[in-house]
Motif scaffolding. Structure first.
Motif, short mmCIF file in Angstrom:
data_model
loop_
_atom_site.label_atom_id
_atom_site.label_comp_id
_atom_site.label_asym_id
_atom_site.label_seq_id
_atom_site.Cartn_x
_atom_site.Cartn_y
_atom_site.Cartn_z
N GLU A 153 -9.67 -13.37 -16.81
CA GLU A 153 -10.07 -12.32 -15.88
C GLU A 153 -9.31 -12.42 -14.56
OE1 GLU A 153 -14.31 -13.03 -16.03
OE2 GLU A 153 -14.62 -11.19 -17.16
N LYS A 154 -9.09 -13.65 -14.09
CA LYS A 154 -8.35 -13.82 -12.83
C LYS A 154 -6.90 -13.37 -13.00
CE LYS A 154 -11.11 -17.56 -10.84
NZ LYS A 154 -11.19 -19.01 -10.57
N SER A 155 -6.28 -13.74 -14.13
CA SER A 155 -4.88 -13.33 -14.39
C SER A 155 -4.77 -11.82 -14.51
CB SER A 155 -4.38 -13.99 -15.68
OG SER A 155 -4.28 -15.38 -15.53
N VAL A 156 -5.74 -11.21 -15.22
CA VAL A 156 -5.74 -9.75 -15.38
C VAL A 156 -5.91 -9.08 -14.03
CG1 VAL A 156 -7.07 -7.81 -16.31
CG2 VAL A 156 -6.53 -9.76 -17.78
N GLU A 157 -6.87 -9.57 -13.22
CA GLU A 157 -7.09 -8.99 -11.88
C GLU A 157 -5.83 -9.10 -11.03
OE1 GLU A 157 -10.43 -11.05 -10.26
OE2 GLU A 157 -11.84 -10.21 -11.72
N THR A 158 -5.16 -10.26 -11.11
CA THR A 158 -3.94 -10.46 -10.32
C THR A 158 -2.87 -9.46 -10.72
OG1 THR A 158 -4.39 -12.82 -10.06
CG2 THR A 158 -2.12 -12.12 -9.75
N LEU A 159 -2.63 -9.34 -12.03
CA LEU A 159 -1.57 -8.44 -12.50
C LEU A 159 -1.91 -6.98 -12.23
CD1 LEU A 159 -0.59 -10.30 -15.78
CD2 LEU A 159 0.96 -9.74 -13.91
N VAL A 160 -3.19 -6.63 -12.37
CA VAL A 160 -3.61 -5.25 -12.04
C VAL A 160 -3.38 -4.99 -10.55
CG1 VAL A 160 -5.60 -3.72 -11.82
CG2 VAL A 160 -5.25 -5.00 -13.93
N ARG A 161 -3.73 -5.98 -9.72
CA ARG A 161 -3.54 -5.83 -8.27
C ARG A 161 -2.05 -5.67 -7.94
NH1 ARG A 161 -5.61 -10.31 -6.77
NH2 ARG A 161 -3.70 -11.47 -6.34
N GLU A 162 -1.22 -6.53 -8.56
CA GLU A 162 0.23 -6.44 -8.30
C GLU A 162 0.78 -5.10 -8.77
OE1 GLU A 162 0.80 -8.75 -6.52
OE2 GLU A 162 -0.22 -10.54 -7.20
N GLY A 163 0.26 -4.62 -9.91
CA GLY A 163 0.71 -3.32 -10.42
C GLY A 163 0.32 -2.18 -9.51
N LEU A 164 -0.92 -2.20 -8.99
CA LEU A 164 -1.37 -1.14 -8.09
C LEU A 164 -0.61 -1.18 -6.77
CD1 LEU A 164 -5.24 -1.31 -8.70
CD2 LEU A 164 -3.66 0.49 -9.44
N LEU A 165 -0.38 -2.39 -6.27
CA LEU A 165 0.42 -2.52 -5.04
C LEU A 165 1.84 -2.02 -5.28
CD1 LEU A 165 -0.65 -6.02 -3.63
CD2 LEU A 165 -0.89 -3.81 -2.49
N GLY A 166 2.37 -2.33 -6.46
CA GLY A 166 3.70 -1.86 -6.81
C GLY A 166 3.77 -0.35 -6.83
N ALA A 167 2.73 0.28 -7.41
CA ALA A 167 2.68 1.75 -7.45
C ALA A 167 2.62 2.32 -6.04
CB ALA A 167 1.47 2.20 -8.26
N LEU A 168 1.85 1.67 -5.17
CA LEU A 168 1.74 2.11 -3.78
C LEU A 168 3.09 1.99 -3.07
CD1 LEU A 168 0.06 2.98 -1.29
CD2 LEU A 168 -0.43 0.55 -0.90
N PHE A 169 3.76 0.85 -3.24
CA PHE A 169 5.06 0.64 -2.59
C PHE A 169 6.10 1.62 -3.11
CE2 PHE A 169 4.48 -4.13 -1.35
CZ PHE A 169 3.38 -3.76 -0.57
N ALA A 170 6.06 1.89 -4.43
CA ALA A 170 7.01 2.86 -5.01
C ALA A 170 6.77 4.25 -4.42
CB ALA A 170 6.84 2.90 -6.53
N SER A 171 5.49 4.59 -4.24
CA SER A 171 5.15 5.90 -3.67
C SER A 171 5.67 6.02 -2.24
CB SER A 171 3.63 6.08 -3.67
OG SER A 171 3.12 5.91 -4.98
N LEU A 172 5.52 4.94 -1.46
CA LEU A 172 6.01 4.96 -0.07
C LEU A 172 7.52 5.10 -0.03
CD1 LEU A 172 3.76 2.15 1.48
CD2 LEU A 172 3.62 4.61 1.91
N ALA A 173 8.20 4.44 -0.98
CA ALA A 173 9.67 4.54 -1.03
C ALA A 173 10.10 5.98 -1.29
CB ALA A 173 10.22 3.61 -2.13
N VAL A 174 9.39 6.65 -2.21
CA VAL A 174 9.70 8.04 -2.52
C VAL A 174 9.43 8.93 -1.31
CG1 VAL A 174 9.09 10.02 -3.97
CG2 VAL A 174 9.26 7.74 -4.98
N LEU A 175 8.30 8.68 -0.65
CA LEU A 175 7.91 9.47 0.52
C LEU A 175 8.94 9.36 1.65
CD1 LEU A 175 5.79 11.26 1.92
CD2 LEU A 175 4.64 9.16 2.66
N ILE A 176 9.44 8.15 1.86
CA ILE A 176 10.44 7.92 2.92
C ILE A 176 11.69 8.77 2.67
CG2 ILE A 176 12.04 6.21 3.86
CD1 ILE A 176 9.71 4.14 3.45
N PHE A 177 12.10 8.90 1.42
CA PHE A 177 13.32 9.64 1.11
C PHE A 177 13.08 11.14 1.06
CE2 PHE A 177 14.96 5.53 -0.21
CZ PHE A 177 16.31 5.64 0.10
N LEU A 178 11.98 11.57 0.44
CA LEU A 178 11.74 13.01 0.28
C LEU A 178 11.12 13.63 1.53
CD1 LEU A 178 10.42 13.32 -3.39
CD2 LEU A 178 12.66 13.96 -2.52
#
Length: 1012
Positions: A321-346
């Motif tokens: 459960e801890k490993s799953v929570e960690t990877l889900v958290r990293e994935g969600l943060l990654g999605a957020l960071f990717a969104s910000l990168a797109v926003l900065i350019f567009l």
């Protein structure tokens, strides 16, 4: 595939309904995915356990183990056969290649064993091994108030637990056995001419119930049964016993020569933090959901809160459960960071939302496929999703950016035709780039062994996500763009970045040699960093649970072992670093299934913030100082607990072979001492066991024949005097009890064995008159590898440069002055790691070949794919620098990262080259004009996709959480490689393009001069 875009624009409502249904199906599939730490891999290994009660290791080896080995070593495909023969039991482990049909092999082995002439009292079982065969729980149980804990467990808790669908087995340690002990007066029994075996037979004859035929009447047939029952303990005491060896001896009642009493025996001790407890181990079925099984188990235990307390020593579900929570958290943060990168350019919220909609849709669609293939949600599939987050948005970014740019430039405004033509313009580029990334993962299927099996779920997750993202980019994104971009400001003039990049291209094209020389200098400089990286399979990950083991000399009693353990546990209680301790004294060894009264096992949970390596050294020294006082020959081992994960291969192994067991033991000790001196190693183990005293009674054939005594008769006489005899289960006073016979006095010396009487036709004779009785030192186990007796000395490597340390250690062992008849074979995990790296290297070359074929089909020209692939040459620059800065070694996850980069980096090159081709073929531009225009037009989508992917992977690269190390090395590799290759691609691709079309460029320049 343009028809999909056209269909979507005309049937927007239908597409949204289908998308909504896919979201629902994805959410449902996601909820149904089994949650586990690791992919459900069944190892191609079979274990044969052969029990032979009462036999010495030599007897087990000769009569059982060797016969089975000879029979199974010829089975097709078997890679290795390893065996160990202990007292009473032999274990044979067979290893096969992956994808072996184990059902078929198991049938062959069972059929082969049936043909063998094994001892009648022996029993053989064949078992399999997988990640799921390790216990998922170790729970200590305590009785509340006056509750009978064992009764509650046996009658209520365990039957309920066994009803849980995913549970494979529930075993309880530390239980006491209630039995009826018949303690026989040895002198009175001798006077009556009775032996324990003879008494057992006569007792069993008084408790019979057998069918005796049928009474045939005129109308009915009535079955006849003859019964004689011993219903009470008093009745048992009154049984008349008569000697079978001395006809003149008078019959006696059992109660006159024996004491009959109910007693409690304990064959093992289990404790939690020094408090007596029962220890429950639970294993799940291979395909069961670990978290679900754990949850159901806890629900049942909580139902009995009024009768029992429990403490959890080991819970794999919690770690999952801890490993799953960690990877889900990293994935969600990654999605957020990717969104910000797109926003900065567009710099447009609507465009950003449309671009990133492919992230949840793609991942949910991939969940549908994972569920259909029965692939669990584990660190590999979640790692695949976390890695895919940055890549799945790329196609949508390119589509949305092209539509956005075309709308701002258009005077007519938004229309279906404009959206369709904008999507069609980059359709070939995004399709080929996605297919390119997909085909990159195909070679993982050809990587043999556990690596291929382990990374396959990762590869499938990425592939399903990418294919879904392409579908989203050409169907849903155009519809959303049509509604979102009805009112957009007109296109701005070229920005500074575009103008600067156009100048950089022009300068580079005029100074090609300088650019190429500088690029190759950077490349070769990065290769110089490789020796400092280290070389490992999977980086070491610190565990917070330790496994400790104390082994006393083989002849040590359970009581003595328990006394030593109590002193060690008292020391544990004083250590602030330890949160809890689970103790098992004399319990069954999990790896061999053998109960050993001279061993103690501990599970130590260490508090957060403790330096595990330092603490292991400290606690091992304290344990050794306690055990050496009690037993100088005791051995102590403390190491991080293994939970049955993938092999780290971070070990060095030295195998020694010799038919001379004494020389083999000496050599093994020399190698063990040598490894213990090496500070780069930890957890040194030597599988060659110690010796124990053994009494050998060797029958003299001539003297035995003279008295008419057989070896079996002598065996019966001695075993009658040296071990209890089980009568079986009898129902007495309405209670079913195990009944055991033993003498009131144990034999305590060799002289007593020699003076034992054996009854013969010529009268009683002493054992020493017909046999030679002597004491010898013998080994407690005999171990063989592929039929040869061997000793294995093994150690884990502390650092990450496994290959270098292994070579040093093996070279050092070869210089030792070992006995002449001992040969050695050194290696370990680094050998397997090299093989895996070779396989992955071949996979990378195969992937490059597949990418070339894909682009050849897409562009139809042989030179274009070579231009695109030139971008891969400079991938190692950023990757190797990133690994050095992060202090991450070269590992399998790094190699998978390089494999991923082949697809990601070529994507950028394809987007650029596709535009160059369009400029030349559709707009009639010269090559140089095409290069500069394509560069300025495609600069923003290339940088956007690169930065989105990098941003999405940053949380994974920076994580310090456990369970993500496999993804961490991959993330650092991709970030570094993508950063360097993107920057160089923007310069190198135009340079290489002009070099490949040098004649055409020369003609165009000449024509331009003439025109001017």
């Amino acid at each position: 595939m343009n028809f999909l875009t056209r269909f979507s624009l005309k049937n927007a409502v239908a597409v949204f309904i289908v998308s909504f249904l896919l979201i629902l199906a994805g959410l449902y599939s996601f909820s149904k995915l089994k949650i586990d730490l690791l992919p459900n891999i069944e190892f191609p290994q079979l274990s044969i356990e052969a029990t032979y009660p009462g036999a010495s290791p030599d007897d087990v080896n000769e009569s059982v183990t060797s016969k089975i080995e000879d029979q199974v070593k010829g089975i097709e495909g078997v890679k290795s056969v390893q065996s160990v023969s202990y007292e009473n039991v032999g274990i044979i482990n067979l290893e096969f290649p992956f994808n072996t049909d184990l059902d078929k092999i198991e049938q062959q082995i069972n059929s082969s064993i049936k043909e063998l002439d094994l001892p009648e009292s022996s029993n053989v079982d064949v078992n399999r091994f997988s990640f799921g065969s390790f216990p998922i729980f170790n729970i200590s149980l305590f009785a509340k108030d006056d509750a009978n804990l064992e009764k509650v467990l046996n009658d209520e808790v365990i039957p309920e637990l066994n009803k849980i669908q995913g549970i494979n087995s529930v075993s309880v340690g530390g239980v006491k056995e209630d039995l009826l002990q018949i303690t026989v007066d040895k002198e009175k029994a001798a006077q009556a001419g009775l032996t324990l075996d003879g008494m057992k037979e006569q007792i069993n004859q008084k408790a019979v119930s057998f069918p005796a035929g049928t009474l045939n009447g005129k109308e009915l047939q009535i079955p006849v049964r003859v019964e004689e029952k011993v219903a009470t303990i008093d009745a048992l005491k009154k049984i008349q016993l008569k000697s079978t060896t001395n006809p003149e001896a008078k019959p006696v009642k059992l109660g006159d020569i024996a004491k009959v009493e109910a007693v409690t025996e304990q064959g093992e001790y289990t404790r939690y933090d020094g408090k007596d407890a029962l220890s429950m181990a639970i294993t799940k079925k291979q395909d069961a959901n670990t978290v679900e099984v754990a949850s159901e188990t806890m629900k049942i235990l909580k139902k009995y809160d009024d009768q029992l307390d429990y403490a959890i020593g080991f819970d794999s579900a919690d770690g999952i459960e801890k490993s799953v929570e960690t990877l889900v958290r990293e994935g969600l943060l990654g999605a957020l960071f990717a969104s910000l990168a797109v926003l900065i350019f567009l710099r447009n919220f609507r465009a950003t939302i449309i671009a990133i909609i492919s992230i949840p849709l793609s991942l949910l669609v991939s969940a549908i496929f994972l569920n259909q293939l029965d692939i669990s949600l584990n660190i590999m599939t979640l790692g695949g999703m976390a890695v895919a987050v940055g890549r799945v948005v790329d196609d949508s970014i390119v589509v949305i950016e092209n539509i956005f740019r075309r709308v701002r430039r258009s005077e007519e405004g938004m229309s279906n035709e404009l959206v369709e033509s904008s999507t069609k313009e980059i359709l070939k580029a995004i399709t080929s780039s996605t297919i390119t990334t997909v085909v990159v993962f195909l070679p993982i299927g050809f990587v043999g062994g556990i690596t291929g099996e382990f990374f396959l779920p990762f590869a499938l997750t990425v592939v399903f996500s990418l294919l879904a993202s392409l579908l989203v980019a050409i169907t849903i994104v155009p519809i959303l763009a049509k509604f979102a971009f009805k009112k957009v400001p007109p296109e701005e003039k070229e920005g500074k970045l575009q103008r600067g990049y156009a100048k950089a291209i022009a300068w580079s094209l005029n100074h090609k040699i300088k650019i190429l020389i500088l690029s190759f200098i950077l490349l070769f400089s990065s290769f110089a960093l490789v020796p400092s990286l280290g070389f490992t399979f999977i980086p070491n990950e610190e565990q917070k649970m330790l496994q400790a083991n104390v082994q006393l000399p083989a002849s040590t009693s359970l009581e003595k072992t328990n006394d030593v353990s109590l002193k060690i546990e008292k020391m544990f209680a004083d250590q602030n670093e330890i949160s809890d301790v689970t103790t098992e004294v004399g319990s069954r060894d999990f790896s061999t299934g053998v109960k050993r009264p001279n061993q103690v096992g501990y599970f130590l949970n260490v508090k957060e913030g403790v330096n595990v390596d330092t603490f292991i050294d400290k606690v091992q020294k304290k344990m050794e100082s306690i055990t050496k006082e009690e037993s100088p020959k005791a051995t102590v081992n403390v190491q991080e607990a293994s939970t049955g994960g993938p092999p780290t291969n971070n070990n060095v192994t030295v195998d020694l072979y010799s038919s001379n067991l004494n020389d083999l033991q000496k050599a093994a000790k020399q190698v063990e001492n040598h490894l213990n001196k090496d500070k780069r190693l930890k957890y040194v183990t030597n599988n060659f066991s110690d010796k124990q005293k053994q009494l050998v009674v060797e029958v003299d054939p001539d003297k035995a024949a003279e008295y008419g005594v057989s070896g079996f008769q002598l065996l019966g006489t001695i075993s009658d005097q040296t071990k209890p005899v089980s009568v079986g289960d009898l129902k007495l006073d309405n209670t079913k009890r195990a009944v055991q016979l033993s003498y009131d006095k144990d034999l305590s010396s060799v002289k007593e064995i020699k003076d034992l009487q054996v009854f013969t036709e010529r009268g009683p004779v002493l054992v020493k008159d017909i046999a030679d009785v002597r004491t010898i030192d013998t080994f407690t186990s005999i171990q063989k590898l592929d039929g040869k007796v061997f000793a294995r000395v093994e150690a884990d490597i502390k650092g990450d440069d496994v290959q270098a340390v292994t070579k040093d250690v093996v070279d050092g062992v070869k210089k030792l002055d070992l006995p002449k008849d001992v040969s050695l074979d050194g290696g370990g995990g680094s050998d397997e790691t090299v093989e895996v790296f070779q396989s992955l290297g071949l996979a990378i070359l195969t992937a490059i070949g597949l990418v070339y074929l894909t682009m050849l089909v897409t562009f139809g020209k042989a030179r274009i794919p070579f231009i695109i692939l030139s971008s891969l040459i400079f991938v190692p620059i950023g990757s190797l620098v990133g690994l050095v800065l992060a202090k991450e070694p070269l590992s399998v996850s790094v190699m998978i990262g390089f494999l991923m980069l082949i697809g990601i980096v070529t994507t950028n090159a394809i987007v650029l080259v596709d535009r160059i081709t369009q400029n030349r073929e559709q707009k009639g531009m010269t090559i140089r004009q095409s290069l500069i225009e394509a560069g300025k037009t495609r600069l923003r989508p290339i940088l956007m996709t690169a930065f989105a992917t990098i941003a999405a992977l940053i949380p994974l690269a920076l994580t310090t959480s456990s369970g993500t190390l496999i993804s961490k090395g991959l993330a650092i590799t991709v970030i570094g490689g993508l950063a360097s290759s993107t920057l160089l691609t923007l310069i190198i691709i135009p340079v290489v393009y002009e070099l490949f079309f040098a004649k055409q460029v020369k003609r165009e320049k000449q024509l331009e001069k003439e025109t001017t």
